[in-house]
Design an enzyme around this catalytic site. Sequence first.
Site, PDB file in Angstrom:
ATOM      1  N   HIS A  19      74.041  72.760  70.753  1.00 47.22           N
ATOM      2  CA  HIS A  19      73.198  72.462  69.588  1.00 47.22           C
ATOM      3  C   HIS A  19      71.902  73.269  69.658  1.00 47.22           C
ATOM      4  CE1 HIS A  19      75.002  68.250  68.559  1.00 47.22           C
ATOM      5  NE2 HIS A  19      75.914  69.183  68.712  1.00 47.22           N
TER       6      HIS A  19
ATOM      7  N   TYR B  32      67.361  61.519  64.997  1.00 39.74           N
ATOM      8  CA  TYR B  32      66.428  60.517  65.530  1.00 39.74           C
ATOM      9  C   TYR B  32      65.737  59.888  64.332  1.00 39.74           C
ATOM     10  CZ  TYR B  32      66.867  62.570  70.229  1.00 39.74           C
ATOM     11  OH  TYR B  32      67.347  63.001  71.440  1.00 39.74           O
TER      12      TYR B  32
ATOM     13  N   PRO C  91      65.160  56.787  77.560  1.00 44.55           N
ATOM     14  CA  PRO C  91      66.182  57.771  77.171  1.00 44.55           C
ATOM     15  C   PRO C  91      65.851  58.598  75.925  1.00 44.55           C
ATOM     16  CG  PRO C  91      66.899  55.557  76.604  1.00 44.55           C
ATOM     17  CD  PRO C  91      65.618  55.405  77.349  1.00 44.55           C
TER      18      PRO C  91
ATOM     19  N   LYS D 250      66.358  62.836  79.171  1.00 45.14           N
ATOM     20  CA  LYS D 250      65.951  63.629  80.337  1.00 45.14           C
ATOM     21  C   LYS D 250      66.454  63.124  81.687  1.00 45.14           C
ATOM     22  CE  LYS D 250      63.553  66.739  78.239  1.00 45.14           C
ATOM     23  NZ  LYS D 250      64.314  67.931  77.890  1.00 45.14           N
TER      24      LYS D 250
ATOM     25  N   TYR E 196      62.165  69.641  74.701  1.00 46.88           N
ATOM     26  CA  TYR E 196      63.505  69.081  74.487  1.00 46.88           C
ATOM     27  C   TYR E 196      64.583  69.942  75.145  1.00 46.88           C
ATOM     28  CZ  TYR E 196      67.032  66.308  72.068  1.00 46.88           C
ATOM     29  OH  TYR E 196      68.081  65.467  71.794  1.00 46.88           O
TER      30      TYR E 196
HETATM   31  C1  PHB Z   1      73.255  60.632  74.258  1.00 49.73           C
HETATM   32  O1  PHB Z   1      74.018  61.480  73.727  1.00 49.73           O
HETATM   33  O2  PHB Z   1      73.684  59.666  74.902  1.00 49.73           O
HETATM   34  C2  PHB Z   1      71.805  60.784  74.058  1.00 49.73           C
HETATM   35  C3  PHB Z   1      71.315  61.884  73.368  1.00 49.73           C
HETATM   36  C4  PHB Z   1      69.955  62.001  73.161  1.00 49.73           C
HETATM   37  C5  PHB Z   1      69.096  61.033  73.635  1.00 49.73           C
HETATM   38  C6  PHB Z   1      69.583  59.947  74.343  1.00 49.73           C
HETATM   39  C7  PHB Z   1      70.943  59.818  74.549  1.00 49.73           C
HETATM   40  O3  PHB Z   1      67.780  61.155  73.409  1.00 49.73           O
END
Ligand code: PHB
Length: 400
Positions: free
Chosen positions: A79, A211, A302, A306, A394
């Site tokens: 991505h 998000y 989460p 990270k 990120y």
């Molecule tokens: C996940 O794919 O589990 C995941 C992705 C991004 C995040 C947290 C978890 O910020």
Amino acid sequence: MNSASSRIRSQVGIIGAGPAGLMLSHLLHLQGIDSVVVEARSRQYCEERVRAGLLEQGTVDLLVESGIGERLKREGLVHFGIKLRFEGRTHRIDFKELAGGRGVTIYPQQKVLQDLFNARLNAGGRIFFDAATVTLEGIAPSRGEKPAIHFRSDGAAYELACDFIAGCDGFHGVSRPSIRAGALSVFQTNYPFGWLGILAETPPSSDELIYAHHDRGFALLTMRSPQLSRLYLQCEPDDDVKNWPDARIWEELQSRLASKGWVLTEGPIIQKGITPMSSFVVEPMQFGNLFLAGDAAHIVPPTGAKGLNLAVADVQVLAPALVEFYASGKRGLLDQYSEKCLRRVWKVQRFSWWMTAMLHLFKADNAFDRRRQLAELNYVTSSRAAAQTLAENYVGLPLD
Ligand code: PHB
Ligand code: APR
């Protein structure tokens, strides 16, 4: 030594077969250094536990360069952006443009572990599963004792003698509590919410992660494969999955992720779990001959994805330090281990805290905070400099 124990030896004793422990064992093996891994759970449990799924570019590069990137290159979903959704509008953060062409890869942690287990076991690596009553000795810095790990596995007692112990046994492991009281400083903050995570058998409704900031609380759309969606909802910190029947989950996801003209496709939910949220660091990450790595030394919320990447970054510092020691007898890099890791750990703590603080509902009645969060989101999605800050953190800061 307990006379009933079988005595075994390795240069490095590793406690925990998570990403930190297995990656360390793999990197050491590539440099001709012998290690034994002692794991409390079964191989099946480790390989099936649903955890994170997003790899920074640096983590991907390490897996590929160390020879275990075949399946990752085939199945990983690369991505180059994420979407921030608030007030019903969607804004894209473009990593290609803002993070020097670097991206992230969706590849479940279970697969990383399967690839590492296969590599270690095919190379004759020694891993003890289902280890019980694990204890550490001989780690104190000044007494000149030799470290050892005592444990039971498959009905037998073992004493693993080694030069160094790597404590890679996660937040609830034995390594950190084995360090003398007062030798570590603890830094911690908790959050007044948790995450409910689900796996759903339905193709992801977006090709990139979303998000979402919403008055009902945070939501995240992510994925595991082109057929499998992973979704998260902010919930109460002490919530129970029993409070979340499938219909309630979809209803809440539909409201929090809603955007005009966009459809969230539902499907059978095949897994549900609740993750508590905290930020935690111990300093230093070393005590004598014991080196802490990964969740044993630090926890991040989460929101920045990270945890796994930070665990891998630690062992990328520890492995060369051990290599230097065995090549020259020098402890220079080992002595710098904690300081070097903590520089990165704190930057990642800052980023994970910032993402968490910007996106979650803290207090339903605090209108000032909600306005401030929206201003922050508006700024991040309108200022190139602010967006770049998000993007470069990120995709992963370089190792320094
Ligand atoms: C996940 O794919 O589990 C995941 C992705 C991004 C995040 C947290 C978890 O910020
Ligand atoms: N003895 C031996 N092994 C133990 C003990 C013990 N007393 N206690 C825990 N373990 C094992 C756990 O069963 C687990 O397999 O240590 C391992 C630690 O693995 P993780 O918790 O995955 O920690 P780490 O390798 O640091 O990776 C951190 O991965 O799991 C994610 O959310 C986590 O993203 C974070 C990253």
